[in-house]
Design a protein around this motif. Structure first.
Motif, PDB file in Angstrom:
ATOM      1  N   TYR A  73      37.579  18.904  44.848  1.00 33.31           N
ATOM      2  CA  TYR A  73      36.716  17.813  44.403  1.00 33.31           C
ATOM      3  C   TYR A  73      35.417  17.682  45.181  1.00 33.31           C
ATOM      4  N   THR A  74      35.263  18.430  46.276  1.00 33.08           N
ATOM      5  CA  THR A  74      34.074  18.262  47.115  1.00 33.08           C
ATOM      6  C   THR A  74      33.591  19.601  47.655  1.00 33.08           C
ATOM      7  N   PRO A  75      32.318  19.670  48.067  1.00 37.02           N
ATOM      8  CA  PRO A  75      31.829  20.907  48.680  1.00 37.02           C
ATOM      9  C   PRO A  75      32.498  21.195  50.016  1.00 37.02           C
ATOM     10  N   VAL A  76      32.947  20.164  50.712  1.00 38.49           N
ATOM     11  CA  VAL A  76      33.647  20.367  51.983  1.00 38.49           C
ATOM     12  C   VAL A  76      34.965  21.091  51.738  1.00 38.49           C
ATOM     13  N   GLN A  77      35.717  20.637  50.739  1.00 40.84           N
ATOM     14  CA  GLN A  77      36.956  21.320  50.397  1.00 40.84           C
ATOM     15  C   GLN A  77      36.685  22.758  49.962  1.00 40.84           C
ATOM     16  N   ALA A  78      35.622  22.952  49.199  1.00 37.81           N
ATOM     17  CA  ALA A  78      35.283  24.299  48.732  1.00 37.81           C
ATOM     18  C   ALA A  78      34.945  25.219  49.899  1.00 37.81           C
ATOM     19  N   ALA A  79      34.202  24.711  50.869  1.00 40.70           N
ATOM     20  CA  ALA A  79      33.816  25.535  52.019  1.00 40.70           C
ATOM     21  C   ALA A  79      35.041  25.954  52.824  1.00 40.70           C
ATOM     22  N   ILE A  80      35.974  25.030  53.021  1.00 41.17           N
ATOM     23  CA  ILE A  80      37.216  25.361  53.735  1.00 41.17           C
ATOM     24  C   ILE A  80      37.979  26.445  52.978  1.00 41.17           C
ATOM     25  N   ALA A  81      38.120  26.265  51.663  1.00 42.13           N
ATOM     26  CA  ALA A  81      38.866  27.223  50.862  1.00 42.13           C
ATOM     27  C   ALA A  81      38.185  28.586  50.827  1.00 42.13           C
ATOM     28  N   ALA A  82      36.853  28.600  50.766  1.00 44.02           N
ATOM     29  CA  ALA A  82      36.123  29.873  50.730  1.00 44.02           C
ATOM     30  C   ALA A  82      36.377  30.680  51.997  1.00 44.02           C
ATOM     31  N   ARG A  83      36.503  29.993  53.121  1.00 37.42           N
ATOM     32  CA  ARG A  83      36.807  30.696  54.374  1.00 37.42           C
ATOM     33  C   ARG A  83      38.275  31.111  54.420  1.00 37.42           C
ATOM     34  N   ALA A  84      39.154  30.219  54.009  1.00 37.66           N
ATOM     35  CA  ALA A  84      40.590  30.494  54.115  1.00 37.66           C
ATOM     36  C   ALA A  84      41.038  31.618  53.189  1.00 37.66           C
ATOM     37  N   PHE A  85      40.387  31.735  52.024  1.00 39.42           N
ATOM     38  CA  PHE A  85      40.806  32.723  51.027  1.00 39.42           C
ATOM     39  C   PHE A  85      39.771  33.830  50.863  1.00 39.42           C
ATOM     40  N   ALA A  86      39.088  34.145  51.957  1.00 37.59           N
ATOM     41  CA  ALA A  86      38.025  35.145  51.900  1.00 37.59           C
ATOM     42  C   ALA A  86      38.535  36.511  51.466  1.00 37.59           C
ATOM     43  N   GLY A  87      39.810  36.769  51.633  1.00 35.01           N
ATOM     44  CA  GLY A  87      40.359  38.073  51.261  1.00 35.01           C
ATOM     45  C   GLY A  87      40.748  38.193  49.801  1.00 35.01           C
ATOM     46  N   ALA A  88      40.640  37.113  49.043  1.00 37.16           N
ATOM     47  CA  ALA A  88      41.005  37.169  47.625  1.00 37.16           C
ATOM     48  C   ALA A  88      39.983  37.975  46.834  1.00 37.16           C
ATOM     49  N   ARG A  89      40.449  38.578  45.745  1.00 33.97           N
ATOM     50  CA  ARG A  89      39.527  39.296  44.853  1.00 33.97           C
ATOM     51  C   ARG A  89      38.809  38.336  43.921  1.00 33.97           C
ATOM     52  N   ARG A  90      39.518  37.269  43.503  1.00 31.65           N
ATOM     53  CA  ARG A  90      39.003  36.381  42.460  1.00 31.65           C
ATOM     54  C   ARG A  90      39.402  34.944  42.779  1.00 31.65           C
ATOM     55  N   TYR A  91      38.511  34.009  42.464  1.00 32.71           N
ATOM     56  CA  TYR A  91      38.770  32.586  42.702  1.00 32.71           C
ATOM     57  C   TYR A  91      38.361  31.824  41.447  1.00 32.71           C
ATOM     58  N   VAL A  92      39.289  31.038  40.903  1.00 35.54           N
ATOM     59  CA  VAL A  92      39.047  30.253  39.697  1.00 35.54           C
ATOM     60  C   VAL A  92      39.218  28.782  40.047  1.00 35.54           C
ATOM     61  N   MET A  93      38.200  27.983  39.781  1.00 35.59           N
ATOM     62  CA  MET A  93      38.248  26.547  40.065  1.00 35.59           C
ATOM     63  C   MET A  93      38.299  25.760  38.765  1.00 35.59           C
ATOM     64  N   THR A  94      39.211  24.796  38.696  1.00 36.49           N
ATOM     65  CA  THR A  94      39.243  23.883  37.558  1.00 36.49           C
ATOM     66  C   THR A  94      38.186  22.808  37.750  1.00 36.49           C
ATOM     67  N   SER A  95      37.219  22.777  36.856  1.00 38.83           N
ATOM     68  CA  SER A  95      36.138  21.799  36.929  1.00 38.83           C
ATOM     69  C   SER A  95      36.252  20.862  35.722  1.00 38.83           C
ATOM     70  N   THR A  96      35.149  20.259  35.313  1.00 43.37           N
ATOM     71  CA  THR A  96      35.240  19.159  34.347  1.00 43.37           C
ATOM     72  C   THR A  96      33.996  19.031  33.487  1.00 43.37           C
ATOM     73  N   ILE A  97      34.166  18.475  32.311  1.00 40.73           N
ATOM     74  CA  ILE A  97      33.047  18.121  31.433  1.00 40.73           C
ATOM     75  C   ILE A  97      32.098  17.149  32.113  1.00 40.73           C
ATOM     76  N   GLU A  98      32.594  16.393  33.084  1.00 44.19           N
ATOM     77  CA  GLU A  98      31.760  15.381  33.718  1.00 44.19           C
ATOM     78  C   GLU A  98      30.592  15.963  34.510  1.00 44.19           C
ATOM     79  N   VAL A  99      30.598  17.269  34.778  1.00 40.13           N
ATOM     80  CA  VAL A  99      29.430  17.860  35.437  1.00 40.13           C
ATOM     81  C   VAL A  99      28.188  17.735  34.557  1.00 40.13           C
ATOM     82  N   TYR A 100      28.381  17.524  33.241  1.00 39.83           N
ATOM     83  CA  TYR A 100      27.253  17.401  32.320  1.00 39.83           C
ATOM     84  C   TYR A 100      26.843  15.953  32.067  1.00 39.83           C
ATOM     85  N   ASP A 101      27.442  15.013  32.755  1.00 41.98           N
ATOM     86  CA  ASP A 101      27.143  13.603  32.518  1.00 41.98           C
ATOM     87  C   ASP A 101      25.734  13.285  33.014  1.00 41.98           C
TER      88      ASP A 101
END
Length: 313
Positions: A73-101
């Motif tokens: 839900y936040t860029p802080v969470q995303a930054a932590i996850a990007a570091r923790a899962f740096a070895g993954a080949r692919r990352y899929v995030m569930t986002s929302t229609i609300e980004v277009y509000d």
């Protein structure tokens, strides 16, 4: 077979996604805070994703082919996850229609009535502000859409894996599993003859069945496209059309109350066109159902289900 990690995955379409990944033969790991155990045969890591040190320790040098993040839900969470899962080949995030509000950000203009394409919010260019009070629940609730936009932006720029975001329409179906309670709200008011607050000129929005969203996330996890895709069934509905479908199932006509300009209306009554285009996902190979194919069944499930508390979609 791939090694796939699902962050969240303890309820609703996330829980269904875990089952479908497992049924497809993948080795699945679920990470959550322990509220709900995953199905038998699925590895379960109990950890708070917000605690980077604890997350790193829980992963214990594990690597995954794919990560599906249901609860970022936040860029802080995303930054932590990007570091923790740096070895993954692919990352899929569930986002929302609300980004277009447009009420929550200055967005490029779209011609009136045009379904919004993904490029209107480009995560590669979206401004990120890590120093905002993202850990404050009240702030986060008020800035839900911006938190999602900035989280997408962090992942898109991480450069550590293929990144895709799935921007979900309003999710319905599943009876008591539908934790947002929004369809139950409409079913309850119509069956009791209570008023539904609507705008004078209510405009359409888009929906998706929870099973279809689980299917799309499974597809996204095992595909190779990058960037955002909109996830919505064909056939936008306005609040009157939605209520009419419910009324047919309930055997009770809806009662409307028109709100004044600026007054809050019921969920799914919009005074702006709030429709996404699903053309990109179709071009990439995903086939969508039509909203009216599944909505009557979803209403029937809700009519026989116990009510659930309202939460964010």
């Amino acid at each position: 077979m791939q090694k796939i990690c699902v962050i969240g995955g303890s309820r609703y379409f996330g829980k269904l996604l875990v089952k479908r990944l497992q049924a497809a033969g993948h080795r699945v790991t679920v990470i959550n805070r322990g509220s709900t155990p995953p199905p038998a045969g699925v590895e379960h890591l109990v950890v708070d994703r917000n605690d980077e040190a604890a997350l790193m320790a829980a992963l214990d040098a594990r690597t995954f082919d794919v990560v599906v993040d249901q609860v970022c839900y936040t860029p802080v969470q995303a930054a932590i996850a990007a570091r923790a899962f740096a070895g993954a080949r692919r990352y899929v995030m569930t986002s929302t229609i609300e980004v277009y509000d447009p009420a929550t950000a200055a967005l490029p203009a779209v011609p009136a009535g045009m379904p919004v394409p993904e490029e209107i919010v480009d995560p590669a260019t979206w401004l990120v502000a890590m120093d905002l009070p993202w850990h404050d629940d009240v702030y986060l609730e008020a800035h839900y859409a911006e938190g999602k936009r900035q989280a997408e932006a962090v992942f898109a720029r991480a450069g550590r894996f293929e990144f895709a975001s799935v921007r979900s329409a309003h999710v319905l179906g599943g009876g008591a599993q539908e934790f947002t309670g929004r369809l139950a709200h409409y079913v309850g008011r119509i069956t009791k003859g209570d008023e539904i607050a609507v705008h004078a000129k209510a405009l359409p929005t888009v929906f998706i069945h929870y099973q279809e969203l689980a299917d799309l996330l499974l597809w996204a996890a095992t595909a190779d496209f990058t960037g955002p895709v909109n996830a919505c069934s064909d056939g936008p509905l306005d609040v009157h059309h939605l209520a009419a479908i419910i009324a047919t199932q309930a055997g009770q006509e809806p009662v409307y109350r028109t709100v004044a300009a600026g007054e809050e209306a019921s969920a799914f009554s919009f005074d702006r066109h709030y429709v996404m285009s699903n053309a990109r996902a179709k071009a990439l190979g995903f086939s969508f159902s039509h909203t009216t194919d599944w909505l009557p069944g979803a209403v029937a499930e809700t009519l026989t289900a116990e009510p659930s508390p309202t939460a964010r979609n």
